[in-house]
Design a protein around this motif. Structure first.
Motif, PDB file in Angstrom:
ATOM      1  N   ALA A   1      34.784  -8.781 -45.341  1.00 47.32           N
ATOM      2  CA  ALA A   1      33.723  -8.743 -46.404  1.00 47.32           C
ATOM      3  C   ALA A   1      34.293  -7.870 -47.290  1.00 47.32           C
ATOM      4  O   ALA A   1      34.207  -7.555 -48.495  1.00 47.32           O
ATOM      5  CB  ALA A   1      32.326  -8.449 -46.112  1.00 47.32           C
ATOM      6  N   SER A   2      34.533  -6.278 -46.961  1.00 45.05           N
ATOM      7  CA  SER A   2      34.883  -5.159 -47.396  1.00 45.05           C
ATOM      8  C   SER A   2      36.143  -5.502 -48.223  1.00 45.05           C
ATOM      9  O   SER A   2      36.385  -4.694 -49.155  1.00 45.05           O
ATOM     10  CB  SER A   2      35.194  -4.099 -46.414  1.00 45.05           C
ATOM     11  OG  SER A   2      36.044  -4.520 -45.512  1.00 45.05           O
ATOM     12  N   GLN A   3      37.034  -6.412 -48.231  1.00 40.05           N
ATOM     13  CA  GLN A   3      38.377  -6.451 -48.829  1.00 40.05           C
ATOM     14  C   GLN A   3      38.039  -7.395 -49.897  1.00 40.05           C
ATOM     15  O   GLN A   3      39.234  -7.706 -50.836  1.00 40.05           O
ATOM     16  CB  GLN A   3      39.376  -7.212 -47.885  1.00 40.05           C
ATOM     17  CG  GLN A   3      39.651  -6.223 -46.552  1.00 40.05           C
ATOM     18  CD  GLN A   3      40.761  -6.784 -45.570  1.00 40.05           C
ATOM     19  OE1 GLN A   3      41.490  -7.914 -46.005  1.00 40.05           O
ATOM     20  NE2 GLN A   3      40.916  -5.989 -44.231  1.00 40.05           N
ATOM     21  N   TYR A   4      36.811  -8.001 -50.281  1.00 40.42           N
ATOM     22  CA  TYR A   4      36.723  -8.803 -51.122  1.00 40.42           C
ATOM     23  C   TYR A   4      37.243  -8.570 -52.724  1.00 40.42           C
ATOM     24  O   TYR A   4      38.031  -9.317 -53.395  1.00 40.42           O
ATOM     25  CB  TYR A   4      35.359  -9.114 -51.454  1.00 40.42           C
ATOM     26  CG  TYR A   4      35.032 -10.399 -52.286  1.00 40.42           C
ATOM     27  CD1 TYR A   4      35.768 -11.533 -52.351  1.00 40.42           C
ATOM     28  CD2 TYR A   4      34.054 -10.253 -53.449  1.00 40.42           C
ATOM     29  CE1 TYR A   4      35.371 -12.729 -53.250  1.00 40.42           C
ATOM     30  CE2 TYR A   4      33.756 -11.145 -54.204  1.00 40.42           C
ATOM     31  CZ  TYR A   4      34.457 -12.574 -54.032  1.00 40.42           C
ATOM     32  OH  TYR A   4      34.204 -13.660 -55.019  1.00 40.42           O
ATOM     33  N   PRO A   5      37.476  -6.951 -52.991  1.00 42.25           N
ATOM     34  CA  PRO A   5      38.119  -6.596 -54.454  1.00 42.25           C
ATOM     35  C   PRO A   5      39.231  -6.941 -54.339  1.00 42.25           C
ATOM     36  O   PRO A   5      39.816  -7.116 -55.405  1.00 42.25           O
ATOM     37  CB  PRO A   5      37.650  -5.437 -54.608  1.00 42.25           C
ATOM     38  CG  PRO A   5      36.373  -5.223 -53.537  1.00 42.25           C
ATOM     39  CD  PRO A   5      36.503  -5.982 -52.420  1.00 42.25           C
ATOM     40  N   ASN A   6      40.224  -7.232 -53.192  1.00 44.47           N
ATOM     41  CA  ASN A   6      41.586  -7.142 -53.445  1.00 44.47           C
ATOM     42  C   ASN A   6      42.053  -8.687 -53.468  1.00 44.47           C
ATOM     43  O   ASN A   6      43.239  -8.872 -53.125  1.00 44.47           O
ATOM     44  CB  ASN A   6      42.167  -6.528 -51.978  1.00 44.47           C
ATOM     45  CG  ASN A   6      42.428  -4.988 -52.148  1.00 44.47           C
ATOM     46  OD1 ASN A   6      42.232  -4.391 -53.439  1.00 44.47           O
ATOM     47  ND2 ASN A   6      42.727  -4.318 -51.227  1.00 44.47           N
TER      48      ASN A   6
ATOM     49  N   THR B   1      27.358  -7.952 -51.686  1.00 45.81           N
ATOM     50  CA  THR B   1      26.423  -8.863 -52.438  1.00 45.81           C
ATOM     51  C   THR B   1      27.339  -9.972 -53.016  1.00 45.81           C
ATOM     52  O   THR B   1      27.228 -11.285 -52.865  1.00 45.81           O
ATOM     53  CB  THR B   1      25.525  -8.287 -53.410  1.00 45.81           C
ATOM     54  OG1 THR B   1      24.917  -7.345 -53.103  1.00 45.81           O
ATOM     55  CG2 THR B   1      24.769  -9.240 -54.326  1.00 45.81           C
ATOM     56  N   LYS B   2      28.359  -9.698 -53.599  1.00 51.10           N
ATOM     57  CA  LYS B   2      29.128 -10.607 -54.274  1.00 51.10           C
ATOM     58  C   LYS B   2      29.890 -11.720 -53.285  1.00 51.10           C
ATOM     59  O   LYS B   2      30.044 -12.674 -53.625  1.00 51.10           O
ATOM     60  CB  LYS B   2      30.400  -9.916 -55.246  1.00 51.10           C
ATOM     61  CG  LYS B   2      29.936  -9.456 -56.658  1.00 51.10           C
ATOM     62  CD  LYS B   2      30.791  -9.244 -57.427  1.00 51.10           C
ATOM     63  CE  LYS B   2      30.393  -8.947 -58.959  1.00 51.10           C
ATOM     64  NZ  LYS B   2      30.142  -7.554 -59.266  1.00 51.10           N
ATOM     65  N   VAL B   3      30.243 -10.874 -52.150  1.00 48.03           N
ATOM     66  CA  VAL B   3      31.021 -11.754 -51.145  1.00 48.03           C
ATOM     67  C   VAL B   3      29.984 -12.791 -50.410  1.00 48.03           C
ATOM     68  O   VAL B   3      30.411 -13.738 -50.237  1.00 48.03           O
ATOM     69  CB  VAL B   3      32.069 -11.092 -50.074  1.00 48.03           C
ATOM     70  CG1 VAL B   3      30.864 -10.363 -49.099  1.00 48.03           C
ATOM     71  CG2 VAL B   3      32.778 -11.774 -49.505  1.00 48.03           C
ATOM     72  N   ILE B   4      28.711 -12.425 -50.328  1.00 51.02           N
ATOM     73  CA  ILE B   4      27.909 -13.163 -49.929  1.00 51.02           C
ATOM     74  C   ILE B   4      27.511 -14.195 -50.727  1.00 51.02           C
ATOM     75  O   ILE B   4      27.515 -15.764 -50.367  1.00 51.02           O
ATOM     76  CB  ILE B   4      26.593 -12.627 -49.186  1.00 51.02           C
ATOM     77  CG1 ILE B   4      26.897 -11.557 -48.006  1.00 51.02           C
ATOM     78  CG2 ILE B   4      25.570 -13.519 -48.626  1.00 51.02           C
ATOM     79  CD1 ILE B   4      25.813 -10.548 -47.743  1.00 51.02           C
ATOM     80  N   LYS B   5      27.363 -14.060 -51.875  1.00 52.18           N
ATOM     81  CA  LYS B   5      27.079 -15.110 -52.857  1.00 52.18           C
ATOM     82  C   LYS B   5      28.360 -16.140 -53.046  1.00 52.18           C
ATOM     83  O   LYS B   5      28.001 -17.391 -53.102  1.00 52.18           O
ATOM     84  CB  LYS B   5      26.718 -14.407 -54.303  1.00 52.18           C
ATOM     85  CG  LYS B   5      25.383 -13.802 -54.392  1.00 52.18           C
ATOM     86  CD  LYS B   5      25.377 -13.211 -56.000  1.00 52.18           C
ATOM     87  CE  LYS B   5      23.837 -12.809 -56.112  1.00 52.18           C
ATOM     88  NZ  LYS B   5      24.083 -12.314 -57.527  1.00 52.18           N
TER      89      LYS B   5
ATOM     90  N   ILE C   1      39.754 -13.218 -46.119  1.00 54.49           N
ATOM     91  CA  ILE C   1      39.610 -12.528 -47.229  1.00 54.49           C
ATOM     92  C   ILE C   1      40.080 -11.067 -46.867  1.00 54.49           C
ATOM     93  O   ILE C   1      39.632 -10.771 -45.923  1.00 54.49           O
ATOM     94  CB  ILE C   1      38.314 -12.656 -47.852  1.00 54.49           C
ATOM     95  CG1 ILE C   1      37.917 -13.902 -48.228  1.00 54.49           C
ATOM     96  CG2 ILE C   1      37.850 -11.526 -48.902  1.00 54.49           C
ATOM     97  CD1 ILE C   1      38.871 -14.393 -49.667  1.00 54.49           C
ATOM     98  N   SER C   2      41.057 -10.336 -47.600  1.00 55.75           N
ATOM     99  CA  SER C   2      41.721 -10.564 -48.573  1.00 55.75           C
ATOM    100  C   SER C   2      43.188 -10.981 -48.399  1.00 55.75           C
ATOM    101  O   SER C   2      44.039 -10.975 -49.245  1.00 55.75           O
ATOM    102  CB  SER C   2      41.417  -9.627 -49.824  1.00 55.75           C
ATOM    103  OG  SER C   2      42.314  -8.225 -49.242  1.00 55.75           O
TER     104      SER C   2
END
Ligand code: GUN
Ligand code: FE
Length: 491
Positions: free
Chosen positions: A102-107, A144-148, A354-355
């Motif tokens: 989840a934490s790597q979503y921005p990458n 929030t973004k990764v869960i959505k 991800i990611s």
């Protein structure tokens, strides 16, 4: 012109968590597709399913003609959801993503073709290290973004990695409850990160953090459901000491908690493990020697396993999480998944990773798993390396349920299981799929014609569908996402 409306009418700042909302007794009517066994697709048409207030499937009646019987039921129950367009729509079990950071979503999309150990050092550790109390707002936005995003793609359950940070891992679990997604929270454990020493913890910090998270999530779930649960997460052997690995094995046994980690993803990584753990027979033995292999262990990637490692993994009843998109993106290799499934009889599920992987959609991973298996088969000249659509859909649902130890609760539509489901709509204004009348089932089709047309539609969904075809998402019988009014015509 089409305008996309915000489908998240739910305001997580104001509203109470989705997971706390009561579940009305509900009836669902339409086509239900699932994969009860490896290689098998089950299609039940004109099927009526009752879901009780605990979110559990109460009865299943296939071949119920509308409207007579339905009318009777309709008046007795609180909620009724009937598939409108005759066969454009069908229910499919919610996807289960068994490996996602989840934490790597921005990458996502960043780091193409950088080998694993460099990729971790250059892109991953620094991002994960930014998760802490001071950066709470950013962490909340990312989580929030990764869960959505995963819910939007029909993922009803996922086994997540967060970071080593306790506070933001707690936040992540809270957000799962807020949005009503079923999830395993894997606070990352690592106390030997020589490549990036700024991002590590001591053994005591790691164990205290887990203890704290176990206590925190104990009282958080809506009785009698367990939607959110910790999962013991030694990141991978190279960043953990022997002592930490051993203790994590103990914590898992004492608290009856599942385990997730990485294994045999990259050849450089395998060499490093050999160097760091010379006393162990192979990579899988490193985990086994520290009591980390059991039926509730998920091993991600598992690309370059030896025969004896496969035997050990089978003997210990562990599951593999196959991550074909990640394995392709950072060029780690092609896992011989068909052999794992059919020759070694190992349970293999699917992960977005991800990611390392760029695609948050398990539908996309289903597609990638099939394509990668075709490439492998062209290389090996062995047709039996090819995955079928049935294999891949099984891996995305029931195999995932086995991997997370919930095969008697989720993964298929069976009496006694939770209603974790997605409503797929192949038609509709937003769909990228063009359907032709003669491809659609009609009322005069016999059973064989019906089944074969629906199978073709399933193929179209897998190979040319996307999140726009996922109309509604239910977790534990709760409607957690409804996109049915999302698209409006303007002009
Ligand atoms: N191995 C250890 N950590 C990681 C990670 O974050 N992603 C992937 N793909 N492999 C890993
Ligand atoms: Fe990973």
């Amino acid at each position: 012109m089409q305008l996309r409306k915000d489908k998240w009418s739910y305001d997580h700042e104001k509203d109470s968590p989705r997971a706390m909302e009561s579940i009305p007794y509900s009836l669902y009517y339409g086509t239900f597709v699932d994969t009860p066994e490896l290689g098998e697709i089950r299609i039940r048409t004109k099927c009526l399913i009752g879901v009780n207030q605990q979110g559990v499937i109460d009865f299943i009646h296939p071949d119920v003609e509308q409207p007579s019987v339905l009318e009777v039921f309709k008046h007795n129950y609180v909620h009724f959801d009937s598939v409108q367009s005759y066969f454009n729509q069908f229910f499919f079990p919610g996807f289960i993503d068994t490996h996602i950071h989840a934490s790597q979503y921005p990458n996502v999309g960043i780091g193409l073709n950088i080998p694993l150990l460099d990729w971790l050092k250059i892109y991953t550790f620094s991002l994960e290290n930014s998760f802490n109390k001071e950066n709470f707002k950013v962490a909340k936005d990312i989580y929030t973004k990764v869960i959505k995003k995963t819910l939007t793609n029909g993922t009803t359950c996922a086994s997540y990695f967060t970071t080593i940070d306790t506070d933001t891992s707690k936040l992540f679990g809270d957000l799962l409850l807020e949005f009503g997604q079923r999830g395993f929270v894997g606070k990352v454990c690592m106390n030997h990160n020589t490549d990036y020493p700024e991002y590590q913890e001591t053994e005591a910090e790691s164990l205290n953090s887990i203890k704290h998270l176990i206590e925190y999530f104990d009282g958080k779930n809506p009785e009698p459901e367990t939607l959110v649960k910790p999962i013991i997460t030694p990141r991978f052997a190279p960043v953990c000491t022997r002592s930490l690995l051993k203790k994590l094995g103990q914590v898992s046994t004492e608290n009856n908690l599942p385990i997730q980690t990485h294994i045999s993803e990259n050849k450089g990584e395998i060499q490093l493990v050999k160097k760091l753990f010379p006393e162990c027979q192979n990579y899988a033995s490193v985990y086994d020697d520290h009591n980390l292999l059991s039926s509730s262990t998920i091993l991600a990637h598992a690309i370059h396993l030896s025969d004896s490692e496969c035997k050990l993994i089978k003997k210990k009843s562990c599951s593999i999480s196959h991550c074909p998109t990640s394995n392709t993106f950072i060029a780690s290799g092609e896992a011989p998944v068909k052999q794992y499934l059919y020759k070694h009889k190992i349970n293999v599920s699917l992960g977005t990773d991800i990611s390392g992987g760029f695609d948050p959609s398990i539908l996309g991973i289903v597609r990638q798993s099939i394509l990668v298996s075709h490439h492998l088969s062209m290389k090996t000249n062995n047709n039996s390396d090819k995955l079928s659509l049935n294999d891949a859909l099984y891996m995305s649902t029931q195999a995932g349920a086995i991997a997370v130890g919930m095969e008697s609760e989720i993964g298929t539509f069976d009496i006694g299981k939770k209603f974790d489901s997605q409503l797929i709509d192949l038609g509709g204004m937003s769909s990228s799929i063009d359907l032709f009348d003669w491809q659609l089932p009609n009322k005069s089709d016999d059973q064989d014609e019906l089944q074969s047309k629906i199978l073709n539609l399933l193929n179209k969904w897998v190979f040319s569908g996307d999140d726009r075809n996922c109309l509604k998402v239910y977790v534990n019988g709760r409607l957690v996402l409804d996109k049915s009014n999302q698209w409006v015509l303007v002009n």
